[in-house]
Every structure is written in C-alpha cells, then in structure tokens.
Design an enzyme around this catalytic site. Sequence first.
Site, short mmCIF file in Angstrom:
data_model
loop_
_atom_site.label_atom_id
_atom_site.label_comp_id
_atom_site.label_asym_id
_atom_site.label_seq_id
_atom_site.Cartn_x
_atom_site.Cartn_y
_atom_site.Cartn_z
N ALA A 263 0.84 -1.20 0.00
CA ALA A 263 0.00 0.00 0.00
C ALA A 263 0.87 1.24 0.00
O ALA A 263 2.02 1.21 0.45
CB ALA A 263 -0.93 0.00 1.22
N ASP A 264 0.32 2.32 -0.51
CA ASP A 264 1.04 3.59 -0.49
C ASP A 264 0.04 4.73 -0.40
O ASP A 264 -1.06 4.65 -0.97
CB ASP A 264 1.91 3.76 -1.75
N THR A 265 0.42 5.78 0.33
CA THR A 265 -0.45 6.93 0.54
C THR A 265 0.28 8.21 0.14
O THR A 265 1.46 8.37 0.44
CB THR A 265 -0.88 7.03 2.03
#
Length: 199
Positions: free
Chosen positions: A69-71
């Site tokens: 995941a990446d934000t």
Amino acid sequence: MNSLYLASGSPRRRELLTQIGVPFTPLSAPIDETPLPGESASAYVERLARAKAAAGCAQLSGAGVVLGADTAVVLDGQILGKPENREHALAMLAELSGREHQVLTAVALNDGQRCQSLCVTSSVRFRAISRDEAERYWDSGEPLDKAGGYAIQGLGAVFVTALAGSYSAVVGLPLSETAELLGRFAIACWQQPAAQPED
C-alpha cells in the site's frame, strides 16, 4: 485459506488490518519511491503499492498473498511527501492551512500469479493553522514520518474540519475496499476478534 503478508513497516496499516480481524505476517519490501517524470499522483501511489507487493512476493519461499500500500497527500496536483526537516514541515502545514487537499491511498495484492490493485481518493479540509501551532505540532515529533506532515489519527486531527471519503484510507488503508480485495484472494475478514481495550 491463504496466508497474508504485509509489505509495510507502517504501524497504522498493521493496526487497521488487525482492526478488521485479518491475521498477517509483516515483511520488509523497500523500493525506490521516486516519482516518474509527469506521473500523476494516482498512477504514482498505485505503482508503488504494486511494486511493494511484488517485492514482498519475491521474498516468499512458499504460497502466500502479499499486500502493498502507499499513501500520498496532494495539493494543487503536487504530491507532498514526508517532511525532510523542520522548515519543510512548517512550509507544508502553511500550504495546507485553511484549504482542502486530497489523500490518495492505493492497495495492491499479489499472490505470485496475479496482482490486483485499486486507488481511493479522499478530500480533507484544514482550518487555518498559525505559525505557533505548526511549530508546536512539529515539536511533538508526529509530523516527521508522515505524508503531508500530519497524522489524522493523531494530534493532527485538531486541524481537520471536514472529510469526504474514507477515513481509514487517509490513515493508510481503505478498509472497505481492502476487505473486498482480500475476498478476491480468498482471505476473509473477522478471522480473529480485535483486542478489546481494558476498562
């Protein structure tokens, strides 16, 4: 049922997966997070999520599913990364002050045969932030490793006047969408109850 591995060092993502009762094994999957020239924010976070999942998958000796995941925090089309130092953090908070920005979180699952991913966009509005407040917030230590220089689930919550979208996505993992994605890889939620706080 498939085993899940989390390719992330983020304590927030660990807490969120635990919250919905999904057991997992954390693993480290460092990748180059440099944006590509002309790359949009949504393409950037989805590429990184998929790369983390693939890097994690490459470490597995047997079967398993890896979640990456990446934000990213985006203001006026520009990605605001993690602050490099105090002045950078104060400048970011000054930019976000009294304005609305977007938070994009991408999630990818990879089982070595296929990779599926999605991206969730939420809008967050900040009230005005004084220089003194920004300095005190920096002194708390919270902004240091946070995209955009703040944590909505922490002390930074006092700046937020409105949120449209997924709160958990702003924290780091959109739970509704992640649960749906996990289901496609035969991983169920609610396998184990979340720990209940002591009275």
